[in-house]
Design an enzyme around this catalytic site. Structure first.
Site, PDB file in Angstrom:
ATOM      1  N   ASP A   1      49.199   4.625  41.891  1.00  0.00           N
ATOM      2  CA  ASP A   1      48.759   5.072  43.219  1.00  0.00           C
ATOM      3  C   ASP A   1      47.276   5.418  43.164  1.00  0.00           C
ATOM      4  OD1 ASP A   1      48.308   6.215  45.671  1.00  0.00           O
ATOM      5  OD2 ASP A   1      49.648   7.928  45.367  1.00  0.00           O
TER       6      ASP A   1
ATOM      7  N   GLU B   1      24.109   9.603  21.215  1.00  0.00           N
ATOM      8  CA  GLU B   1      24.129  10.804  20.386  1.00  0.00           C
ATOM      9  C   GLU B   1      24.789  11.900  21.217  1.00  0.00           C
ATOM     10  OE1 GLU B   1      20.139  11.724  19.281  1.00  0.00           O
ATOM     11  OE2 GLU B   1      19.683   9.676  18.623  1.00  0.00           O
TER      12      GLU B   1
ATOM     13  N   GLU C   1      26.544  15.540  21.880  1.00  0.00           N
ATOM     14  CA  GLU C   1      26.615  16.929  21.437  1.00  0.00           C
ATOM     15  C   GLU C   1      27.760  17.655  22.147  1.00  0.00           C
ATOM     16  OE1 GLU C   1      21.811  17.467  20.580  1.00  0.00           O
ATOM     17  OE2 GLU C   1      22.698  18.228  22.448  1.00  0.00           O
TER      18      GLU C   1
ATOM     19  N   GLU D   1      24.386  21.330  15.170  1.00  0.00           N
ATOM     20  CA  GLU D   1      23.192  21.358  16.015  1.00  0.00           C
ATOM     21  C   GLU D   1      22.553  22.750  15.997  1.00  0.00           C
ATOM     22  OE1 GLU D   1      20.922  20.184  17.908  1.00  0.00           O
ATOM     23  OE2 GLU D   1      21.298  18.063  17.583  1.00  0.00           O
TER      24      GLU D   1
ATOM     25  N   GLU E   1      27.050  17.635  16.668  1.00  0.00           N
ATOM     26  CA  GLU E   1      26.658  16.313  17.158  1.00  0.00           C
ATOM     27  C   GLU E   1      27.285  15.241  16.282  1.00  0.00           C
ATOM     28  OE1 GLU E   1      22.542  15.627  18.259  1.00  0.00           O
ATOM     29  OE2 GLU E   1      22.537  13.714  17.166  1.00  0.00           O
TER      30      GLU E   1
ATOM     31  N   HIS F   1      21.901  11.927  24.321  1.00  0.00           N
ATOM     32  CA  HIS F   1      20.754  11.030  24.232  1.00  0.00           C
ATOM     33  C   HIS F   1      21.244   9.589  24.114  1.00  0.00           C
ATOM     34  CE1 HIS F   1      18.057  14.467  22.449  1.00  0.00           C
ATOM     35  NE2 HIS F   1      18.614  14.784  23.613  1.00  0.00           N
TER      36      HIS F   1
ATOM     37  N   ARG G   1       8.721  14.775  20.832  1.00  0.00           N
ATOM     38  CA  ARG G   1      10.065  14.837  21.379  1.00  0.00           C
ATOM     39  C   ARG G   1      10.153  15.603  22.696  1.00  0.00           C
ATOM     40  NH1 ARG G   1      14.305  13.930  17.574  1.00  0.00           N
ATOM     41  NH2 ARG G   1      13.507  13.254  15.553  1.00  0.00           N
TER      42      ARG G   1
ATOM     43  N   GLU H   1      14.638   5.903  23.553  1.00  0.00           N
ATOM     44  CA  GLU H   1      15.583   7.019  23.600  1.00  0.00           C
ATOM     45  C   GLU H   1      15.392   7.793  24.899  1.00  0.00           C
ATOM     46  OE1 GLU H   1      17.038  10.938  21.041  1.00  0.00           O
ATOM     47  OE2 GLU H   1      15.039  10.108  20.697  1.00  0.00           O
TER      48      GLU H   1
ATOM     49  N   ARG I   1      16.351  10.951  26.881  1.00  0.00           N
ATOM     50  CA  ARG I   1      16.816  12.233  26.380  1.00  0.00           C
ATOM     51  C   ARG I   1      17.434  13.134  27.449  1.00  0.00           C
ATOM     52  NH1 ARG I   1      13.110  15.358  25.046  1.00  0.00           N
ATOM     53  NH2 ARG I   1      14.251  16.457  23.411  1.00  0.00           N
TER      54      ARG I   1
END
Length: 443
Positions: free
Chosen positions: A53, A131, A133, A188, A195, A244, A315, A332, A334
């Protein structure tokens, strides 16, 4: 990549003594659902005759046209290692079709498959390395989740300081038993935060793996007496959990993002892909950061990106280019968090990147210093904008971006906006403990 046939499935079910098969799919928010059948019903399932359904699933269908059918993807067959060894439990991830046999346009897996087909027509294969977490908290004596933990471990700590080490190891081993390739796992920065990093894979497989991994992590955590949560920011004053996404395109097995002659090692396609994502990132955020709590993570001071910029050297920006060999060159992103529906998140990221390639959209210059230390005036002079600051702001940005809305399609976009604006309205009506502590005794 696996390439199972119907005969392979029948053979594996018999050889592995599978007694139960879960036909899995996700709602529009990425929550796993399933219809379970016994092995005696396997032929019916593989003939796409299992119905459910659709009106009972968030965002799928109205009551008037609610009959939906599950079409199993044979390559997603896997057994659950934590279930009994006699009469094992297996699963198949399914695509959702309507009663007339046509695909359900609002099925998140279909949305990603449609964008992947566009990439294929342009000659590209889209690979993703996530990645993910999460936090491991105690449950109370009734099994109700809490945000309590006895541990005080931080980055890369190990036992006995890392009290979740045994649970995390069992998660990794279980995932490997199911065919996953796990590159690494670690504690982490925040207490009780962990992670697990997956080896890159073709995007549809990566999305299947992400929703499966969340189920596995929660299941194994419970067997250790813990509660695993992928909530982006479950505790004030500590880092939140991200997801990430390492993104790359290849053509005929060759990474097209790499150019050794470029000072940053990036090809034109890589720059254009970055440009496409940055052009649409405010609307993308509505999909990659889809709950009220997502925006408690996207604040300064906790390593999550806040500003729209990119860099190959630090970063702090939204997008970074990790150091790598030419064949591993990747982007990457983030900002996404693990509350996102991975099918939709990857679909909008890929669509934006491909649009950047089509239009040869160059990104602004890279920001190779700490953005948070630039100050408001420095960021303004550099033309650096912020990500949306709330779910409502992200919803408005999504609504203003017809291209990203077209990736989901008109119907799914409408359902998604309606659900999320309702969620924000419910949140706005709440009276929080912070407000009581701040105002009750002084006003």
């Amino acid at each position: 990549m696996k390439s199972y046939t119907r005969d392979d499935i029948f053979e594996m079910v018999e050889e592995e003594d599978v007694g139960f098969i879960r036909l899995q799919f996700t709602d529009i928010f990425g929550t796993f659902k399933n219809v379970a059948v016994t092995a005696s019903q396997l032929k019916r399932a593989l003939d796409n005759q299992c119905m459910f359904d659709g009106s009972s699933i968030e965002g799928f269908a109205r009551v008037e046209d609610s009959d939906m059918y599950l079409y199993p993807d044979l390559n997603t067959f896997a057994t659950f290692p934590w279930r009994p060894q006699q009469g094992k439990v297996a699963r198949l991830i399914c695509d959702v079709h309507k009663a007339d046999g046509t695909v359900l346009e609002s099925d998140p897996r279909h949305v990603l498959k449609r964008v992947l087909q566009e990439a294929k027509e342009m000659g590209y294969t889209f690979d993703v390395g996530p990645e993910c977490e999460f936090f491991l908290f105690h449950a109370d004596e009734d099994g109700t989740p809490t945000t309590l933990t006895h541990e005080c471990a931080t980055y890369f700590d190990m036992g006995p300081v890392d009290l979740g080490e045994n649970a995390r190891r069992d998660m990794v081993l279980t995932l490997e038993d199911m065919g996953f390739v796990i590159e690494s796992s670690h504690h982490e920065k925040a207490a009780a935060q962990h992670e697990i990093d997956f080896h890159y894979d073709e995007a549809l497989t990566a999305a299947d793996n992400m929703v499966t991994a969340k189920m596995v992590v929660k299941t194994i955590a419970k067997r250790h007496g813990l509660h695993a949560t992928f909530m982006p920011k479950p505790k004030y004053g500590v880092n939140g959990s991200g997801m990430h996404l390492n993104l790359s395109l290849s053509r005929n097995g060759v990474n097209v993002f790499s150019d050794p002659e470029d000072e940053k090692g990036l090809s034109r396609e890589a720059y254009w892909f970055i440009g496409g994502i940055m052009e649409h990132i405010k609307a993308i955020t509505f999909i990659t950061n889809p709950i009220v709590n997502s925006y408690k993570r996207l604040v300064p001071g906790y390593e999550a990106p806040v500003y729209i910029a990119w860099s190959a050297k630090n970063r702090t920006p939204l997008i970074r280019i990790p150091a790598s060999s030419p064949q591993s060159t990747r982007i990457e992103l983030r900002s996404p968090d693990p509350s996102a529906n991975p099918y939709l998140a990857l679909a909008v990221c890929l669509a934006a990147g491909l649009n950047g390639i089509r239009n040869q959209t160059m990104p602004p210059g890279s920001i190779d210093c700490n953005i948070f230390e630039m100050g408001e005036e420095g960021r303004r002079k550099a033309g650096i904008e912020r990500l949306p600051g709330s779910l409502l702001e992200a919803a408005r940005e999504f609504y203003k971006d017809p291209f990203i809305m077209s990736v989901l399609g008109e119907e799914l976009s409408r359902k998604y906006i309606r659900a999320k604006t309702k969620e924000y309205a419910e949140y706005r009506e709440q009276v929080t403990e912070w407000e009581l502590e701040k105002y009750l005794h002084v006003i």
